[in-house]
Write an enzyme that holds these catalytic residues in place. Structure first.
Site, PDB file in Angstrom:
ATOM      1  N   PRO A  51       9.283  16.308 -12.703  1.00 24.16           N
ATOM      2  CA  PRO A  51       9.148  14.864 -12.516  1.00 24.16           C
ATOM      3  C   PRO A  51       9.270  14.170 -13.867  1.00 24.16           C
ATOM      4  O   PRO A  51       8.689  14.630 -14.850  1.00 24.16           O
ATOM      5  CB  PRO A  51       7.723  14.716 -11.953  1.00 24.16           C
ATOM      6  CG  PRO A  51       6.992  15.949 -12.393  1.00 24.16           C
ATOM      7  CD  PRO A  51       8.030  17.032 -12.489  1.00 24.16           C
ATOM      8  N   MET A  52      10.046  13.096 -13.920  1.00 26.40           N
ATOM      9  CA  MET A  52      10.169  12.343 -15.174  1.00 26.40           C
ATOM     10  C   MET A  52      10.239  10.854 -14.860  1.00 26.40           C
ATOM     11  O   MET A  52      11.267  10.357 -14.370  1.00 26.40           O
ATOM     12  CB  MET A  52      11.411  12.799 -15.961  1.00 26.40           C
ATOM     13  CG  MET A  52      11.230  14.153 -16.634  1.00 26.40           C
ATOM     14  SD  MET A  52      12.663  14.654 -17.613  1.00 26.40           S
ATOM     15  CE  MET A  52      13.787  15.188 -16.325  1.00 26.40           C
ATOM     16  N   ALA A  53       9.136  10.165 -15.134  1.00 31.62           N
ATOM     17  CA  ALA A  53       9.053   8.733 -14.862  1.00 31.62           C
ATOM     18  C   ALA A  53      10.122   7.994 -15.660  1.00 31.62           C
ATOM     19  O   ALA A  53      10.340   8.273 -16.841  1.00 31.62           O
ATOM     20  CB  ALA A  53       7.670   8.226 -15.233  1.00 31.62           C
ATOM     21  N   CYS A  77      -0.089  14.041 -17.461  1.00 33.87           N
ATOM     22  CA  CYS A  77       0.547  12.958 -18.228  1.00 33.87           C
ATOM     23  C   CYS A  77      -0.284  12.622 -19.469  1.00 33.87           C
ATOM     24  O   CYS A  77      -1.487  12.361 -19.370  1.00 33.87           O
ATOM     25  CB  CYS A  77       0.725  11.713 -17.361  1.00 33.87           C
ATOM     26  SG  CYS A  77       1.575  10.412 -18.283  1.00 33.87           S
ATOM     27  N   ASN A  90       6.614  25.736 -17.232  1.00 37.49           N
ATOM     28  CA  ASN A  90       7.360  24.560 -17.701  1.00 37.49           C
ATOM     29  C   ASN A  90       7.168  24.348 -19.199  1.00 37.49           C
ATOM     30  O   ASN A  90       6.067  24.514 -19.718  1.00 37.49           O
ATOM     31  CB  ASN A  90       6.863  23.331 -16.912  1.00 37.49           C
ATOM     32  CG  ASN A  90       7.376  22.006 -17.456  1.00 37.49           C
ATOM     33  OD1 ASN A  90       6.594  21.151 -17.839  1.00 37.49           O
ATOM     34  ND2 ASN A  90       8.673  21.844 -17.500  1.00 37.49           N
ATOM     35  N   GLY A  91       8.252  23.978 -19.851  1.00 41.09           N
ATOM     36  CA  GLY A  91       8.201  23.610 -21.271  1.00 41.09           C
ATOM     37  C   GLY A  91       9.329  24.223 -22.063  1.00 41.09           C
ATOM     38  O   GLY A  91       9.404  25.432 -22.237  1.00 41.09           O
ATOM     39  N   ASP A  92      10.250  23.356 -22.498  1.00 37.36           N
ATOM     40  CA  ASP A  92      11.319  23.730 -23.432  1.00 37.36           C
ATOM     41  C   ASP A  92      12.366  24.677 -22.880  1.00 37.36           C
ATOM     42  O   ASP A  92      13.010  25.384 -23.660  1.00 37.36           O
ATOM     43  CB  ASP A  92      10.724  24.312 -24.728  1.00 37.36           C
ATOM     44  CG  ASP A  92      10.043  23.239 -25.568  1.00 37.36           C
ATOM     45  OD1 ASP A  92       9.872  22.119 -25.055  1.00 37.36           O
ATOM     46  OD2 ASP A  92       9.691  23.522 -26.718  1.00 37.36           O
ATOM     47  N   GLY A 150      12.784  19.909 -17.384  1.00 40.22           N
ATOM     48  CA  GLY A 150      12.762  18.449 -17.506  1.00 40.22           C
ATOM     49  C   GLY A 150      13.871  17.973 -18.425  1.00 40.22           C
ATOM     50  O   GLY A 150      15.014  17.770 -18.006  1.00 40.22           O
ATOM     51  N   ARG A 151      13.541  17.844 -19.708  1.00 37.26           N
ATOM     52  CA  ARG A 151      14.493  17.250 -20.658  1.00 37.26           C
ATOM     53  C   ARG A 151      15.797  18.028 -20.739  1.00 37.26           C
ATOM     54  O   ARG A 151      16.855  17.444 -21.003  1.00 37.26           O
ATOM     55  CB  ARG A 151      13.824  17.138 -22.035  1.00 37.26           C
ATOM     56  CG  ARG A 151      12.698  16.091 -22.033  1.00 37.26           C
ATOM     57  CD  ARG A 151      11.805  16.249 -23.230  1.00 37.26           C
ATOM     58  NE  ARG A 151      11.127  17.543 -23.211  1.00 37.26           N
ATOM     59  CZ  ARG A 151      10.446  18.051 -24.214  1.00 37.26           C
ATOM     60  NH1 ARG A 151      10.330  17.367 -25.332  1.00 37.26           N
ATOM     61  NH2 ARG A 151       9.860  19.235 -24.111  1.00 37.26           N
TER      62      ARG A 151
HETATM   63  C1  LIG Z   1      10.642  10.748 -19.930  1.00 34.53           C
HETATM   64  C2  LIG Z   1       9.646  11.700 -19.327  1.00 34.53           C
HETATM   65  C3  LIG Z   1       8.909  11.299 -18.223  1.00 34.53           C
HETATM   66  C4  LIG Z   1       7.980  12.174 -17.656  1.00 34.53           C
HETATM   67  N1  LIG Z   1       7.296  11.775 -16.538  1.00 34.53           N
HETATM   68  C5  LIG Z   1       6.478  12.662 -15.904  1.00 34.53           C
HETATM   69  C6  LIG Z   1       5.852  12.333 -14.666  1.00 34.53           C
HETATM   70  O1  LIG Z   1       6.056  11.252 -14.096  1.00 34.53           O
HETATM   71  N2  LIG Z   1       5.016  13.260 -14.111  1.00 34.53           N
HETATM   72  C7  LIG Z   1       4.788  14.482 -14.702  1.00 34.53           C
HETATM   73  O2  LIG Z   1       4.035  15.285 -14.159  1.00 34.53           O
HETATM   74  N3  LIG Z   1       5.382  14.815 -15.856  1.00 34.53           N
HETATM   75  C8  LIG Z   1       6.223  13.951 -16.454  1.00 34.53           C
HETATM   76  N4  LIG Z   1       6.870  14.326 -17.598  1.00 34.53           N
HETATM   77  C9  LIG Z   1       6.679  15.701 -18.137  1.00 34.53           C
HETATM   78  C10 LIG Z   1       7.765  16.639 -17.593  1.00 34.53           C
HETATM   79  O3  LIG Z   1       7.647  16.783 -16.197  1.00 34.53           O
HETATM   80  C11 LIG Z   1       7.670  18.033 -18.271  1.00 34.53           C
HETATM   81  O4  LIG Z   1       6.408  18.568 -17.993  1.00 34.53           O
HETATM   82  C12 LIG Z   1       7.849  17.975 -19.779  1.00 34.53           C
HETATM   83  O5  LIG Z   1       8.969  17.167 -20.112  1.00 34.53           O
HETATM   84  C13 LIG Z   1       8.042  19.380 -20.368  1.00 34.53           C
HETATM   85  O6  LIG Z   1       9.164  20.024 -19.790  1.00 34.53           O
HETATM   86  P1  LIG Z   1      10.592  20.103 -20.543  1.00 34.53           P
HETATM   87  O7  LIG Z   1      10.362  20.733 -21.881  1.00 34.53           O
HETATM   88  O8  LIG Z   1      11.452  20.923 -19.629  1.00 34.53           O
HETATM   89  O9  LIG Z   1      11.080  18.685 -20.701  1.00 34.53           O
HETATM   90  C14 LIG Z   1       7.787  13.468 -18.201  1.00 34.53           C
HETATM   91  C15 LIG Z   1       8.526  13.850 -19.312  1.00 34.53           C
HETATM   92  C16 LIG Z   1       9.463  12.994 -19.869  1.00 34.53           C
HETATM   93  C17 LIG Z   1      10.269  13.467 -21.058  1.00 34.53           C
END
Ligand SMILES: Cc1cc2nc3c(=O)[nH]c(=O)nc-3n(C[C@H](O)[C@H](O)[C@H](O)COP(=O)(O)O)c2cc1C
Length: 323
Positions: A16-18, A100, A200-202, A224-225
């Protein structure tokens, strides 16, 4: 793997990414094989106050399923009421945000702040589980700060409350998104609970996906990213983990085509003005590492019409063919 009775196929889910993982992006990630999608976080309190925008955030299209709606809040009863409202969208399950780090969320006793009170986490999950007939999952972090690393305790509390799966992002709240990510904590949670654990993470490549699986023994991973501007990462992870095949990135013309399709889809769902404003950041992600990317990123910041976007994409393609 299963979340409750929902069968999950695919090896990586979209995080999820707001403000970023909107319905258009989610649908495209599913087309590329994301195991499931999750909505942007939705305020339970705002929902119960009748906020229209929050209700719209829960809109789910059949093509993004299996899909969860993610709620945030800190009051078990309010979250339970919001969960009942969310059921109008027939989500495959509900997810509760306990990770969050944003000041306006954590500073309001929501998101990652809940991790400071494992018993409250348990009560929240129990209240939501009691309110709906779909599975309930949670998304947590490593802990609140380096002196408050308690993901295992919180995960156990959530399992005790009835959670059907637990996603763990291996960073503390205080770290926000800064390195390093700690995958050991994901392994520790996996060993401590019997419900599925999603790591999850990176993760941003098939190789890092394989490493996260191997390091933690987790049941699924979440990206995510690493999916921003690269929704095909899910297909690449699947091909690598299932067949040992390293798919090349799509050619630049295909990348630009996917970008335009995503923004057209977003425009049809939330209107052209908003979609084009948001297109600026998506365009710069899709153009990452391409020849001339720095200049094109600047130009992406000035996109005002669909025609501007298409023209920019065309110039990006032509620039790659030069020299
Ligand atoms: C722009 C943005 C918005 C995010 N919004 C949410 C969200 O609404 N809910 C949530 O649980 N995590 C949110 N996250 C966290 C991501 O779900 C994820 O846990 C975090 O980016 C680490 O994973 P990654 O390294 O694959 O990006 C958000 C992250 C980013 C970068």
């Amino acid at each position: 793997m299963r979340i409750g009775s929902v069968e999950i196929t695919g090896r990586a889910a979209l995080a999820p990414m707001a403000g970023v993982a909107d319905p258009a992006f989610r649908r495209i990630c599913r087309e590329y094989g994301a195991a499931f999608t999750v909505t942007e976080m939705v305020s339970a309190k705002a929902l119960t106050y009748g906020d229209q925008k929050s209700r719209e955030l829960m809109t789910l299209d059949a093509r993004e399923r299996p899909a969860a709606i993610q709620l945030f809040g800190d009051d078990p009863d309010t979250l339970a009421s919001a969960a009942r409202m969310a059921m109008a969208q027939k989500p495959d399950w509900l997810d509760i945000n306990m990770g969050c780090p944003a000041p306006k969320i954590a500073g309001n006793h929501c998101g990652s702040a809940l991790m400071r009170e494992p018993e409250l986490c348990r009560r929240i999950v129990k209240a939501v589980v009691g309110a709906v007939d779909v599975p309930v999952t949670v998304k947590i972090r490593k802990g609140y700060s380096k002196d408050e690393v308690n993901a295992v305790e919180v995960a156990k509390a959530c399992e005790d409350g009835g959670a059907s799966a637990i996603t763990v992002h291996g960073r503390t709240r205080d770290q926000m998104y800064a390195p390093p990510v700690d995958w050991d904590i994901i392994r520790a949670v996996k060993r401590a609970v019997s419900v599925p654990v999603i790591g999850n993470g990176d993760v941003n490549s098939p190789e890092s996906a394989a490493r996260l699986y191997e390091h933690t023994g987790c049941d699924l991973i979440m990206i995510g990213r690493g999916a921003l501007g690269a929704p095909w990462v899910f297909q690449a992870v699947e091909a690598y983990l299932t067949h040992g095949v390293r798919l090349p990135d799509p050619p630049v013309a295909k990348r630009m085509d996917v970008l335009c399709r995503q923004i057209e889809l977003a425009a049809s769902l939330k209107g052209e003005r908003v979609a084009l404003l948001e297109a600026r950041k998506h365009a710069s992600w899709y153009m990452r590492e391409l020849r001339g990317a720095a200049i094109f990123r600047g130009e992406a910041g000035m996109i005002a019409t669909m025609e501007d976007l298409r023209r920019l994409c065309w110039r990006v393609i032509r620039r790659q063919e030069e020299e």
